[in-house]
Design a protein around this motif. Structure first.
Motif, PDB file in Angstrom:
ATOM      1  N   GLN A  99       1.202  -3.632  -0.326  1.00 63.31           N
ATOM      2  CA  GLN A  99       2.316  -2.692  -0.346  1.00 63.31           C
ATOM      3  C   GLN A  99       1.849  -1.343   0.183  1.00 63.31           C
ATOM      4  N   ILE A 100       2.619  -0.765   1.092  1.00 67.85           N
ATOM      5  CA  ILE A 100       2.290   0.521   1.691  1.00 67.85           C
ATOM      6  C   ILE A 100       3.389   1.513   1.339  1.00 67.85           C
ATOM      7  N   LYS A 101       3.004   2.595   0.639  1.00 66.66           N
ATOM      8  CA  LYS A 101       3.935   3.670   0.325  1.00 66.66           C
ATOM      9  C   LYS A 101       3.466   4.945   1.031  1.00 66.66           C
ATOM     10  N   GLN A 102       4.426   5.649   1.601  1.00 69.32           N
ATOM     11  CA  GLN A 102       4.091   6.857   2.354  1.00 69.32           C
ATOM     12  C   GLN A 102       5.151   7.926   2.100  1.00 69.32           C
ATOM     13  N   GLN A 103       4.688   9.170   1.907  1.00 69.52           N
ATOM     14  CA  GLN A 103       5.581  10.307   1.722  1.00 69.52           C
ATOM     15  C   GLN A 103       5.314  11.324   2.828  1.00 69.52           C
ATOM     16  N   TYR A 104       6.376  11.775   3.493  1.00 75.38           N
ATOM     17  CA  TYR A 104       6.268  12.833   4.502  1.00 75.38           C
ATOM     18  C   TYR A 104       6.730  14.157   3.901  1.00 75.38           C
ATOM     19  N   ILE A 105       6.107  15.243   4.348  1.00 75.72           N
ATOM     20  CA  ILE A 105       6.539  16.583   3.951  1.00 75.72           C
ATOM     21  C   ILE A 105       6.663  17.447   5.204  1.00 75.72           C
ATOM     22  N   ALA A 106       7.509  18.503   5.094  1.00 78.18           N
ATOM     23  CA  ALA A 106       7.676  19.431   6.203  1.00 78.18           C
ATOM     24  C   ALA A 106       6.518  20.419   6.201  1.00 78.18           C
ATOM     25  N   VAL A 107       5.682  20.340   7.228  1.00 81.66           N
ATOM     26  CA  VAL A 107       4.551  21.260   7.354  1.00 81.66           C
ATOM     27  C   VAL A 107       5.024  22.574   7.981  1.00 81.66           C
ATOM     28  N   THR A 108       5.883  22.467   8.984  1.00 80.85           N
ATOM     29  CA  THR A 108       6.571  23.624   9.558  1.00 80.85           C
ATOM     30  C   THR A 108       8.065  23.302   9.557  1.00 80.85           C
ATOM     31  N   ASP A 109       8.874  24.188  10.120  1.00 83.44           N
ATOM     32  CA  ASP A 109      10.312  23.944  10.162  1.00 83.44           C
ATOM     33  C   ASP A 109      10.658  22.678  10.932  1.00 83.44           C
ATOM     34  N   SER A 110       9.810  22.309  11.907  1.00 82.96           N
ATOM     35  CA  SER A 110      10.140  21.170  12.764  1.00 82.96           C
ATOM     36  C   SER A 110       9.147  20.023  12.690  1.00 82.96           C
ATOM     37  N   VAL A 111       8.000  20.240  12.085  1.00 86.21           N
ATOM     38  CA  VAL A 111       6.949  19.217  12.069  1.00 86.21           C
ATOM     39  C   VAL A 111       6.761  18.693  10.651  1.00 86.21           C
ATOM     40  N   TRP A 112       6.868  17.373  10.516  1.00 89.23           N
ATOM     41  CA  TRP A 112       6.605  16.687   9.253  1.00 89.23           C
ATOM     42  C   TRP A 112       5.349  15.836   9.417  1.00 89.23           C
ATOM     43  N   MET A 113       4.565  15.793   8.343  1.00 91.27           N
ATOM     44  CA  MET A 113       3.336  15.001   8.352  1.00 91.27           C
ATOM     45  C   MET A 113       3.224  14.247   7.032  1.00 91.27           C
ATOM     46  N   PRO A 114       2.429  13.168   6.993  1.00 91.22           N
ATOM     47  CA  PRO A 114       2.243  12.442   5.729  1.00 91.22           C
ATOM     48  C   PRO A 114       1.547  13.309   4.688  1.00 91.22           C
ATOM     49  N   ALA A 115       2.090  13.326   3.473  1.00 93.10           N
ATOM     50  CA  ALA A 115       1.432  14.000   2.355  1.00 93.10           C
ATOM     51  C   ALA A 115       0.527  13.039   1.608  1.00 93.10           C
ATOM     52  N   SER A 116       0.913  11.774   1.583  1.00 91.59           N
ATOM     53  CA  SER A 116       0.118  10.774   0.871  1.00 91.59           C
ATOM     54  C   SER A 116       0.429   9.384   1.405  1.00 91.59           C
ATOM     55  N   VAL A 117      -0.538   8.499   1.266  1.00 92.05           N
ATOM     56  CA  VAL A 117      -0.388   7.083   1.626  1.00 92.05           C
ATOM     57  C   VAL A 117      -1.064   6.267   0.537  1.00 92.05           C
ATOM     58  N   GLN A 118      -0.378   5.244   0.055  1.00 93.03           N
ATOM     59  CA  GLN A 118      -0.982   4.339  -0.934  1.00 93.03           C
ATOM     60  C   GLN A 118      -0.930   2.907  -0.421  1.00 93.03           C
ATOM     61  N   PHE A 119      -2.086   2.244  -0.464  1.00 90.96           N
ATOM     62  CA  PHE A 119      -2.180   0.812  -0.215  1.00 90.96           C
ATOM     63  C   PHE A 119      -2.424   0.148  -1.565  1.00 90.96           C
ATOM     64  N   SER A 120      -1.516  -0.713  -1.997  1.00 92.59           N
ATOM     65  CA  SER A 120      -1.718  -1.485  -3.223  1.00 92.59           C
ATOM     66  C   SER A 120      -1.738  -2.962  -2.860  1.00 92.59           C
ATOM     67  N   PHE A 121      -2.647  -3.713  -3.444  1.00 87.46           N
ATOM     68  CA  PHE A 121      -2.803  -5.107  -3.035  1.00 87.46           C
ATOM     69  C   PHE A 121      -3.058  -6.007  -4.234  1.00 87.46           C
ATOM     70  N   LYS A 122      -2.732  -7.292  -4.043  1.00 87.38           N
ATOM     71  CA  LYS A 122      -3.015  -8.336  -5.024  1.00 87.38           C
ATOM     72  C   LYS A 122      -3.387  -9.606  -4.282  1.00 87.38           C
ATOM     73  N   GLY A 123      -4.206 -10.423  -4.937  1.00 90.15           N
ATOM     74  CA  GLY A 123      -4.599 -11.676  -4.309  1.00 90.15           C
ATOM     75  C   GLY A 123      -5.201 -12.632  -5.318  1.00 90.15           C
ATOM     76  N   LYS A 124      -5.501 -13.835  -4.850  1.00 92.92           N
ATOM     77  CA  LYS A 124      -6.089 -14.858  -5.700  1.00 92.92           C
ATOM     78  C   LYS A 124      -7.004 -15.724  -4.869  1.00 92.92           C
ATOM     79  N   VAL A 125      -8.244 -15.908  -5.337  1.00 95.23           N
ATOM     80  CA  VAL A 125      -9.229 -16.731  -4.648  1.00 95.23           C
ATOM     81  C   VAL A 125      -9.923 -17.609  -5.679  1.00 95.23           C
ATOM     82  N   LEU A 126      -9.824 -18.926  -5.502  1.00 91.81           N
ATOM     83  CA  LEU A 126     -10.493 -19.898  -6.374  1.00 91.81           C
ATOM     84  C   LEU A 126     -10.186 -19.644  -7.844  1.00 91.81           C
ATOM     85  N   GLY A 127      -8.956 -19.257  -8.139  1.00 96.77           N
ATOM     86  CA  GLY A 127      -8.560 -19.017  -9.516  1.00 96.77           C
ATOM     87  C   GLY A 127      -8.813 -17.612 -10.007  1.00 96.77           C
ATOM     88  N   PHE A 128      -9.543 -16.800  -9.235  1.00 94.82           N
ATOM     89  CA  PHE A 128      -9.793 -15.403  -9.599  1.00 94.82           C
ATOM     90  C   PHE A 128      -8.646 -14.543  -9.060  1.00 94.82           C
TER      91      PHE A 128
END
Length: 826
Positions: A312-341
């Protein structure tokens, strides 16, 4: 005088008070007092902020004054709170309200017979190029926090030793790995990057993948296609790509007003069931038609990503100037299963203190995309307490403290003595295939014994033989080391004893510099490019009655030096002297007698039907003084600089290699007199849209002076005559005889390979009609004297389309290798 002193004192106190910073902290919850993780918290009209941790706790330092603090997280209404910082730390807990999106409004831009979401996204796609180019350059501070957890484990595999090694509780849960890094990142279009890592900390065992530099987590959905490092070799189609309408449809879920802006919540829906696509929601600023936030995910079921089930990728943009927005934060969240783990985790990235379109000094951007400060890995915990923008959870803090204590214990004499004894115990099955490695406590001295399967061998020239080979390495300091590799070989049938030694001295890892030398005697392959290993040649000789490899005897001495003189330009030169003599077959034993097949002469140019004990002359005894040099030129070479050296990264441009070899006549009795030059250009993993990767290699050259040379001096090709090969290596022929086409004239060879990802198989109609068993590695090719030849390859799930074409001129002989398709199942 007293008044002046008092005034100075008051001014100094005021300056000290203004410079003092205090901690603003608190917890973020929802309406039911449930903690909200990874909420963005930043100061309005600035680019200074942080995020909450997994327990909803946040903190950052502020100078005295009044601030408007913005709290944002996907799924909740944005909240702005005014706070005044006086002369002490302050706690501010915040309760977020669920997002409310109205669904009864239809904007004037919506078109008839289309979902409003499709119309809105057409406007966003129309403006994507503008938003890509609105900031030509920027700089910022980046903090990355990563955690990998084991969520559960099969009880049958959860032995006390496993729990102790991974530091798990009785239910198989615990933190496996933590990482933190602080960097300064600079960027200039089109793709210039420079990152300086100020501090870095890791603990535990990295069992999956790791993102420790800012460029690993750059997520720009305005790009058409971008890669997710470590999880897929293919790119993913952005929901905002210029051609996104082919792959996605969109549904407007509702609109809301945030801080005076109308925000549209759009559901992203892939049109196909399998492919490199995202699912989830994207938030759009209406009127500006730009991305406000993203909450998207990819799955293994749809995209065949590696290691994990869901990202899962979550991203928030903020206004750095009146016309330019940039990412304030990015989160990568993950889940998985291997051989029962079952495992899971996250990587959380915070961007602070943006400077848009700064002026960088001349030559600020070089090929160095990452530089790790020499003190980055030695920062103490008090530094991290002061510098980290996101507080650790109680579990993370306990785990850090425990692993720091374990790390300190592992430096004690008691532990090092025990570890050395344990590490140096021989594992006999491992030694059979991988060899044996031992080192002293400090690991400054190490010994490697080559695998057993490379020690005992059989061939028709020497009969059974022993090839005992070890390598000793001594580390002088963090930048210098040397290694010595003695090799003793004896053939029991021809009673030939050989002994030689090779050594390297690496003295400058920042320029890939080393001295190397070797001397002694050996039994060598007539094809100096390589044919089959001692082990595989032993098997083919004894079991298949195929003595593929042809040998000769050499007494030699050589020395050389290599160094990167400029970034991307590596030079290598060596001078060698050898006395060479022909060898003949002396052993004809076999474990299996193959009908209509017998051993061949050790002279590779002997005509078919020549008896295996043939003593025809391939070359007379001779001496050769040879100078060889090469230049490897990598265009736009990018690299990372760490305290231990320079590490080159794959380039997006081809690599050019130029080789020169000269046989020097008469000096020290040398018989050879020739000049050889060649050049090749190659590149691996060229991304071709969504279809996968292509690789190629083209080589050409020849002898422009061949007054006197012998067979081992010819230009040889990397062929194959056995049943095993590496289907991913570009530059070898899969069916070319090892010696037949070697040449003392001009040559040209070309190789091309394209690796399709597995899901492309479902979208090629002609392949869908074929039976699966006909595609599992089956490979048919007709060559001279070899019809309906079949090889097998079982590997990872992919479709490989490969073209190899080669021409060599040696008595007007020509070899052409055609098309083939491989398909392997994971």
């Amino acid at each position: 005088m007293k008044n002046c002193i008092l005034l100075i004192f008051i001014v100094l106190c005021a300056i000290n008070t203004s410079a003092q910073q205090y901690l603003l902290s608190g917890r973020i919850t929802d309406q039911n007092n449930n903690l909200i993780p990874f909420s963005s918290v930043y100061i309005k009209n600035s680019t200074y902020g942080t995020t909450s941790n997994e327990d909803g706790a946040y903190q950052f330092k502020l100078s005295p004054g009044t601030y408007r603090v913005i709290y944002r997280v996907v799924g909740y209404q944005e909240k702005i709170v005014s706070v005044t910082i006086a002369d002490h730390d302050q706690q501010l807990d915040v309760q977020m309200q669920d997002e409310v999106f109205a669904t009864n409004r239809v904007a004037s831009v919506y078109q008839k017979n289309h979902d409003a979401g499709d119309t809105i996204m057409k406007q966003v796609i129309k403006n994507r190029k503008y938003y890509i180019e609105e900031a030509t350059s920027y700089s910022c501070a980046v903090y990355i926090k990563g955690v990998q957890r084991l969520l559960s484990a099969p009880k049958s595999l959860l032995s006390p030793a496993v729990r102790q090694t991974l530091d798990l509780d009785a239910n198989g849960r615990g933190i496996l790995y933590q990482s933190e890094s602080l960097s300064d990142l600079s960027f200039e279009k089109p793709n210039k990057i420079r990152e300086v890592t100020i501090a870095k900390k890791t603990s535990g065992i990295n069992t999956a993948f790791s993102y420790t530099k800012a460029s690993d987590l750059q997520v720009n959905f305005y790009q058409n296609v971008f890669a997710i490092n470590g999880l897929s070799t293919r790119g993913f189609v952005s929901p905002v790509a210029s051609f996104a309408g082919i792959f996605y449809r969109y549904k407007l879920l509702g609109t809301s007003v945030e801080n005076g802006r109308t925000i549209d919540k759009i559901q992203v829906i892939p049109r196909r069931g399998h492919g490199q696509y995202f699912e989830g929601n994207i938030y759009i600023v209406e009127g500006d038609w730009r991305i406000y936030a993203a909450d998207l995910y990819v799955t293994n079921k749809m995209s065949n990503i590696n290691l994990i089930d869901t990202l899962q990728i979550k991203q928030q943009y903020i206004a750095v100037t009146d016309s330019v927005w940039m990412p304030a934060s990015v989160q990568f969240s993950f889940k998985g299963k291997v051989l029962g783990f079952r495992f899971g985790g996250y990587y959380n990235t915070i961007y602070n203190n943006y400077k848009i379109n700064p002026t960088f000094p001349d030559r600020f951007f070089t090929g160095e995309i990452l530089k790790v400060d020499t003190t980055a890995n030695s920062k103490k915990e008090d530094f991290w307490v002061s510098a980290r923008p996101v507080p650790l959870t109680q579990q993370e803090a306990r785990d850090n403290q425990k692993k720091d204590s374990i790390a300190a214990f592992k430096k004690t004499d008691q532990y090092l003595d025990t570890l050395q004894h344990h590490k140096n115990r021989i594992n006999y099955p491992g030694y059979l295939i991988f060899g044996y490695h031992a080192s002293n406590r400090s690991e400054k001295d190490s010994l490697y014994i080559f695998p057993f399967i490379q020690t005992f061998y059989y061939n028709t020239v020497e009969g059974f033989g022993i090839n005992a080979k070890i390598r000793y390495t001594h580390v002088l300091d963090s930048l210098r080391r040397y290694s010595i590799t003695p090799d003793v070989r004896y053939g029991f049938t021809n009673k030939t004893f050989s002994a030689n030694m090779y050594g390297e001295y690496m003295n400058d890892p920042f320029h890939n510099a080393k001295f190397f030398a070797g001397f002694g005697s050996d039994v060598l392959d007539l094809n100096n490019v390589g044919t089959r290993s001692l082990y595989f040649n032993t098997l083919s000789t004894l079991l298949s009655e195929n003595n593929y490899v042809k040998y000769y005897r050499s007494h030699y001495g050589m020395f050389g030096y290599q160094r990167e003189i400029l970034n991307g330009v590596l030079l290598n030169g060596n001078l060698s002297y050898a006395s060479r003599s022909q060898l003949y077959n002396t052993a004809f034993g076999k474990l299996k007698d193959v009908k209509d097949r017998e051993f061949t002469s050790n002279n590779p140019l002997a005509p078919p039907g020549t008896p295996p004990d043939d003593h025809s002359e391939l070359f007379p005894d001779n001496q050769a003084l040879v100078f060889a040099a090469s230049a490897i030129i990598t265009f736009d070479q990018q690299y990372e600089t760490r305290p231990t050296g320079k590490f080159n990264l794959p380039s997006k441009y081809p690599t050019l290699t130029v080789n020169y070899r000269k046989g020097i006549k008469s000096a020290f009795g040398s018989d050879v007199d020739y000049d050889f030059a060649s050049a090749d250009i190659s590149q691996n993993n060229i991304r071709v849209g969504l279809t996968g990767f292509s690789s190629f290699k083209v080589s050409a050259g020849g002898f422009f002076n061949n007054n006197k040379l012998y067979y081992m001096d010819y230009n040889h090709f990397l062929g194959n005559q056995g049943l095993t090969f590496d289907p991913t290596y570009v530059g070898s022929f899969h069916f070319l005889p090892f010696y037949t086409y070697s040449t003392n004239g001009a040559f040209l060879e070309a190789h091309f390979q394209h690796n399709f990802a597995g899901s492309i198989f479902n979208r090629i109609p002609i392949l869908r009609k074929l039976k699966l068993e006909e595609l599992i590695g089956a490979n048919y090719l007709t060559t001279k004297g070899n019809t309906n030849y079949r090889e097998f390859y079982i590997g990872v799930q992919r479709l490989i389309f490969r073209v190899d074409y080669g021409i060599s001129y040696a008595g007007n002989q020509k070899y052409i290798q055609g098309f083939r398709i491989f398909y392997g199942i994971r």
